[in-house]
Design an enzyme around this catalytic site. Structure first.
Site, PDB file in Angstrom:
ATOM      1  N   CYS A 234       0.825  -1.211   0.000  1.00  0.00           N
ATOM      2  CA  CYS A 234       0.000   0.000   0.000  1.00  0.00           C
ATOM      3  C   CYS A 234       0.863   1.267   0.000  1.00  0.00           C
ATOM      4  O   CYS A 234       0.562   2.237  -0.693  1.00  0.00           O
ATOM      5  CB  CYS A 234      -0.906   0.026   1.229  1.00  0.00           C
TER       6      CYS A 234
ATOM      7  N   CYS B  30       2.262   3.042  -3.310  1.00  0.00           N
ATOM      8  CA  CYS B  30       1.412   3.991  -4.034  1.00  0.00           C
ATOM      9  C   CYS B  30       1.039   5.179  -3.145  1.00  0.00           C
ATOM     10  O   CYS B  30       1.176   6.329  -3.540  1.00  0.00           O
ATOM     11  CB  CYS B  30       0.117   3.314  -4.506  1.00  0.00           C
TER      12      CYS B  30
ATOM     13  N   CYS C 127      -8.360  -2.762  -4.002  1.00  0.00           N
ATOM     14  CA  CYS C 127      -6.916  -2.500  -4.054  1.00  0.00           C
ATOM     15  C   CYS C 127      -6.161  -3.831  -4.104  1.00  0.00           C
ATOM     16  O   CYS C 127      -5.206  -3.974  -4.872  1.00  0.00           O
ATOM     17  CB  CYS C 127      -6.459  -1.703  -2.836  1.00  0.00           C
TER      18      CYS C 127
END
Lengths: 144, 259
Positions: free
Chosen positions: B175, B178, B220
């Site tokens: 995570c 990004c 995601c």
């Protein structure tokens, strides 16, 4: 409003078998083609652009490419063929994390040491050896 | 199942940070925190702020009806909670003292149903649970997120943090790569946000409907081609908790609009 809820079935799939051997890497390059074909730049451009293939334009930009909206998360690749050898380009696509641990660039030809890989992708690289050779040809052609 | 749990435990503890809640090197400084709405177009932001046109308000209204509903139970939510829910959502997820478990708003609503209303759990991502969650969250609209880490919740915080920093999926992305290191940059036409959950439940254009933060996390995970966790799972609640602490100070924006 239904959402597909997939329960966790594989939380750690750390395969250790590698698609390329360390002995194939020279410095930051993978000089030998992955398979015995002549990469075609035109095919490579298609793979570079297409959402269903490499979709490299999500993060990279090449001036003059006929694509609406190119990303800028990764370095610009205009003229990359004048800066890097085909072997350097190949390793950056195949598994740059081998020589640059922690780099954001995903490894497109790798199945080892990955975590929580989606069931439908397990044991497969993102791109085929053939697709990567086409990409190498296309990018090597970018002389600026 | 036990093997799976053990495996999960290994995954989540393998790169646990130190015991203190110190921010990692690549964490976004408090002064630079920006809600997801900062990365929307002007038109979408205006729509979000429009009290008549924001489509998420349909869920808030439905939640308001459910909140006073007594058709299935002798007690409605409103019989216990009158005006007392203002600001409450801004401190979630939080510890449920009775079970000693960390719960998010959705789980709290279901616990209330079981303990006080003798009603069955609402399915995660059902319109009714989304509606009640949005109704409760909306009462904290504008309130700054204020989620604390205590000794009892530290393990959950660390599990969430470990998830945030662990590369996963065929693309092997974490995570933070990004949302800490590359926010503001472009993925084709989209700007990468800082990955805050303060707008959820939210109306998302990609869904053409209203959904939970866990549904967004699920997307995601599938985006990096990782096997996603179940919505409402403790793993996603822990991650939601980490994200909330990470977003402390940002205003609650639910029902927000997101791409």
């Amino acid at each position: 409003m239904a959402v597909t809820v997939v329960s966790l079935s594989a939380c750690e799939n750390a395969r250790t078998d590698t698609l390329i051997q360390s002995s194939q890497i020279q410095d930051d390059a993978l000089p030998e083609p992955l398979i015995d074909i002549e990469g075609e730049a035109k095919e490579g451009e298609q793979i570079f652009d297409s959402r269903d293939a490499g979709h490299c334009v999500l993060c990279h930009q090449i001036n003059g490419l006929d694509v609406e909206f190119q990303g800028d998360v990764g370095p610009e690749l205009t003229g990359v063929g004048a800066r890097l050898t085909p072997g350097q380009i190949r390793l950056r696509i195949v598994d740059y994390q081998r020589v640059q641990p922690g780099v954001t660039m995903p490894s497109y030809y790798r199945i080892h040491d990955l975590n929580q890989v989606g069931e439908e992708f397990e044991g497969q690289p993102v791109l085929t050896a053939e697709q990567i050779e086409h990409l190498v040809a296309f990018l090597s052609d970018q002389k600026g | 199942m036990i093997r799976l749990a053990a495996c999960l435990l290994i995954l989540l503890t393998s790169c646990s940070p130190t015991a203190d809640v110190t921010l990692p090197d690549d964490a976004i400084a408090t002064k630079d925190l920006q809600s997801g709405s900062a990365f929307l177009t002007e038109e979408t932001r205006a729509l979000q702020e429009d009290d008549f046109e924001n489509p998420g308000l349909l869920w808030v209204e439905r939640g308001a009806d459910l909140f006073v509903d007594t058709s299935a139970s002798s007690k409605s939510c409103a019989d216990c909670h009158d005006e007392q829910l203002k600001g409450v959502a801004a401190s979630y997820p939080q510890l449920d003292e009775l079970s000693a478990e960390l719960v998010n708003l959705e789980k709290r609503i279901n616990l209330c149903r079981a303990r006080h209303q003798d009603l069955p759990e609402l399915t995660y991502e059902s319109d009714d649970l989304l509606a009640l969650t949005a109704y409760v969250a909306n009462q904290s609209h504008g309130a700054p997120i204020t989620v604390a880490v205590t000794e009892e919740t530290r393990a959950s915080y660390e599990a969430g943090e470990a998830y945030f920093y662990t590369p996963r999926g065929q693309f092997n992305l974490a995570c933070n790569q990004c949302h800490n290191e590359n926010w503001g940059k472009k993925l084709r036409g989209d700007t990468i946000s800082q990955g805050h959950g303060n707008g959820f439940p939210a109306y998302r254009y990609e869904w053409q409907s209203f959904g939970s933060l866990h549904r967004r996390l699920h997307d995601c995970d599938t985006g990096v081609r990782a096997e996603p966790f179940t919505l409402g799972s403790q793993t996603y609640i822990d991650l939601e908790y980490y994200l909330a602490v990470r977003a402390n100070g940002l205003p609650v924006e639910s029902p927000a609009i997101r791409r």
